[in-house]
Design an enzyme around this catalytic site. Structure first.
Site, PDB file in Angstrom:
ATOM      1  N   TYR A 188      -6.641  10.596   4.224  1.00 52.09           N
ATOM      2  CA  TYR A 188      -5.063  10.985   3.950  1.00 52.09           C
ATOM      3  C   TYR A 188      -5.003  11.521   2.575  1.00 52.09           C
ATOM      4  O   TYR A 188      -6.045  12.080   2.089  1.00 52.09           O
ATOM      5  CB  TYR A 188      -4.327   9.658   4.010  1.00 52.09           C
ATOM      6  CG  TYR A 188      -4.090   8.997   5.097  1.00 52.09           C
ATOM      7  CD1 TYR A 188      -3.446   9.495   6.176  1.00 52.09           C
ATOM      8  CD2 TYR A 188      -4.877   7.652   5.512  1.00 52.09           C
ATOM      9  CE1 TYR A 188      -3.694   8.964   7.532  1.00 52.09           C
ATOM     10  CE2 TYR A 188      -4.846   7.073   6.816  1.00 52.09           C
ATOM     11  CZ  TYR A 188      -4.173   7.891   7.907  1.00 52.09           C
ATOM     12  OH  TYR A 188      -3.956   7.444   8.980  1.00 52.09           O
ATOM     13  N   GLN A 220       1.018  -1.271  -0.136  1.00 55.08           N
ATOM     14  CA  GLN A 220      -0.139   0.143  -0.122  1.00 55.08           C
ATOM     15  C   GLN A 220       0.901   1.231   0.015  1.00 55.08           C
ATOM     16  O   GLN A 220       1.672   1.697   0.952  1.00 55.08           O
ATOM     17  CB  GLN A 220      -0.770   0.045   1.199  1.00 55.08           C
ATOM     18  CG  GLN A 220      -2.060   1.168   1.072  1.00 55.08           C
ATOM     19  CD  GLN A 220      -2.735   1.134   2.318  1.00 55.08           C
ATOM     20  OE1 GLN A 220      -2.266   1.650   3.593  1.00 55.08           O
ATOM     21  NE2 GLN A 220      -4.103   1.193   2.260  1.00 55.08           N
ATOM     22  N   GLY A 262      -8.935  -7.439   8.443  1.00 54.01           N
ATOM     23  CA  GLY A 262      -7.927  -6.632   8.920  1.00 54.01           C
ATOM     24  C   GLY A 262      -7.583  -7.079  10.476  1.00 54.01           C
ATOM     25  O   GLY A 262      -6.887  -8.037  10.498  1.00 54.01           O
ATOM     26  N   ARG A 310      -7.246   2.050  -2.882  1.00 50.81           N
ATOM     27  CA  ARG A 310      -8.424   2.120  -1.612  1.00 50.81           C
ATOM     28  C   ARG A 310      -8.960   3.174  -1.566  1.00 50.81           C
ATOM     29  O   ARG A 310      -8.296   4.293  -1.535  1.00 50.81           O
ATOM     30  CB  ARG A 310      -7.514   1.640  -0.466  1.00 50.81           C
ATOM     31  CG  ARG A 310      -8.508   1.127   0.589  1.00 50.81           C
ATOM     32  CD  ARG A 310      -7.752   0.684   1.912  1.00 50.81           C
ATOM     33  NE  ARG A 310      -8.136  -0.526   2.502  1.00 50.81           N
ATOM     34  CZ  ARG A 310      -8.360  -0.726   3.819  1.00 50.81           C
ATOM     35  NH1 ARG A 310      -7.824   0.130   4.560  1.00 50.81           N
ATOM     36  NH2 ARG A 310      -8.771  -2.045   4.102  1.00 50.81           N
TER      37      ARG A 310
HETATM   38  C1  PHB Z   1      -3.764   3.550  11.877  1.00 55.59           C
HETATM   39  O1  PHB Z   1      -2.711   3.420  12.090  1.00 55.59           O
HETATM   40  O2  PHB Z   1      -4.666   3.456  12.689  1.00 55.59           O
HETATM   41  C2  PHB Z   1      -4.281   3.641  10.425  1.00 55.59           C
HETATM   42  C3  PHB Z   1      -3.400   3.817   9.308  1.00 55.59           C
HETATM   43  C4  PHB Z   1      -3.797   3.899   8.158  1.00 55.59           C
HETATM   44  C5  PHB Z   1      -5.227   3.991   7.918  1.00 55.59           C
HETATM   45  C6  PHB Z   1      -6.085   3.559   8.873  1.00 55.59           C
HETATM   46  C7  PHB Z   1      -5.579   3.642  10.437  1.00 55.59           C
HETATM   47  O3  PHB Z   1      -5.512   4.112   6.502  1.00 55.59           O
END
Ligand code: PHB
Length: 362
Positions: free
Chosen positions: A183, A96, A320, A230
């Site tokens: 993000y 990713q 996950g 994603r």
């Molecule tokens: C997290 O570190 O909790 C985290 C990282 C990336 C994501 C979502 C959550 O896309």
């Protein structure tokens, strides 16, 4: 059950339809993957497809300490340990590609500079993991970002493509661009965060331009069959308010991505992370605009995964957190064995304990 049977598309040949979803584990203080990471992913390689933890595409891309990167030759060498270990188990592995944008802090940016974002609007109540005023590792309020200039946006597009090329050199089967969870890419999509007046802001087409240019740059480097993304429509993580054109924005993205014939779109339902749920009927509408491979992750269980696959709404089921404490999750689901609950205090940072120490079902 379809979930446990081999799956094949133009881009993917998988031994089953279970995907290990990306999860930050923050076990790389030097940013370079190592034997411990290889062991962790190998333990979980009964999954048909693994998508690694978010991996920084450049030194401004980080919002969390100790995450790995994919922009130096040492990082490429380190990832080779991981891809080799996973391929030995007959699994497929994408990485990713991550740029956090404004979800970061001056203490972990080069020269203590402001994080970069689509705009200078901060994620005022969100946290990064950096250093506090006394230099101690800590959750810290995200800093006020600096808006990327137009040429800098093109440089970040280039950084995604560079990391994609590195990913293939490291032995990955493909890359998933992180367009989710508030993000950088989603900061461009959201009109409450993106107030730009250049060609990357304003209309749906303009707000989607950064994502699609990054996708196209990766396709040009490594091919559409190795490029994926994603997305989190209707998510709220890291201060992504819902907006009037939300439905139209994701319909536009679905149609544009359909034309590009990428490996998959990975949707996440953020309800499992304490944010907004993906509306029930969204998948039906999304499927009408996109007949490529769809992964859904976030709070799925075995019956719901099987049902959504049978209805044709998704193709692959992502898990996950259950993978953290259940390296043999595929076998546990298949046999209806109980799942071990994870110790959340061990999710981020540290070493083997809480990472490679979880055992298979006895
Ligand atoms: C997290 O570190 O909790 C985290 C990282 C990336 C994501 C979502 C959550 O896309």
């Amino acid at each position: 059950m379809k979930l446990f049977q081999p799956y094949s598309s133009n881009a993917l040949q998988l031994k089953n339809r279970i995907v290990m979803a990306p999860m930050t584990r923050a076990r790389n203080p030097d940013g370079i993957p190592n034997e411990m990471n290889a062991r962790y992913y190998q333990q979980r390689a009964a999954a048909g497809l693994i998508v690694t933890e978010g991996t920084a595409i450049s030194d401004t891309a980080k919002g969390v300490l100790h995450i790995p990167g994919l922009y130096t030759s040492q990082q490429v060498e380190g990832w080779k340990l991981v891809t080799r270990a996973v391929h030995e188990q007959g699994s497929v592995i994408f990485t990713q590609l991550w740029h956090v944008g404004r979800v970061s802090h001056t203490s972990i940016q080069p020269n203590g500079a402001a994080p970069v974002g689509a705009s200078d609007i901060p994620a005022a109540t969100s946290y990064a993991w950096g250093y506090d005023e006394s230099g101690k590792e800590s959750f810290v309020n995200c800093s006020i970002p600096r808006a990327l200039t137009t040429p800098e946006v093109r440089q970040v597009v280039h950084d995604f493509a560079n990391a994609a090329r590195n990913a293939i050199a490291a032995g990955f089967d493909g890359v998933e661009l992180h367009g989710a969870n508030g993000y950088l890419i989603e900061q461009f999509l959201n009109p409450f965060v993106n107030n730009r007046t250049d060609e990357y802001g304003g209309t749906i087409e303009n707000r989607a331009r950064f994502l699609l240019e990054a996708i196209d740059a990766c396709i040009a480097e490594i091919g559409a069959a190795k490029t994926a993304v994603r997305l989190t429509p209707y998510g709220g993580m890291h201060e992504m308010p819902h907006y009037e054109e939300l439905e139209a924005t994701y319909a536009y993205l679905a149609k544009e991505l359909q034309k590009r014939n990428i490996a998959f779109i990975h949707l996440m339902d953020q309800k499992s992370r304490g944010s907004f749920a993906l509306p029930e009927d969204f998948l039906t509408r999304f499927r009408n605009n996109y007949n490529g491979v769809i992964i859904l992750a976030g709070g799925l269980d075995k019956p719901r995964s099987e049902q959504l696959i049978n209805e044709g709404l998704i193709d692959l089921a992502g898990f996950g957190e259950p993978f953290i404490a259940n390296p043999d999750l595929v076998a546990r689901l298949q046999n209806d064995w109980p799942l071990t609950p994870p110790d959340r205090n061990l999710h981020y940072g540290g070493a083997e304990y809480g990472y490679t120490s979880y055992s298979v079902y006895q």
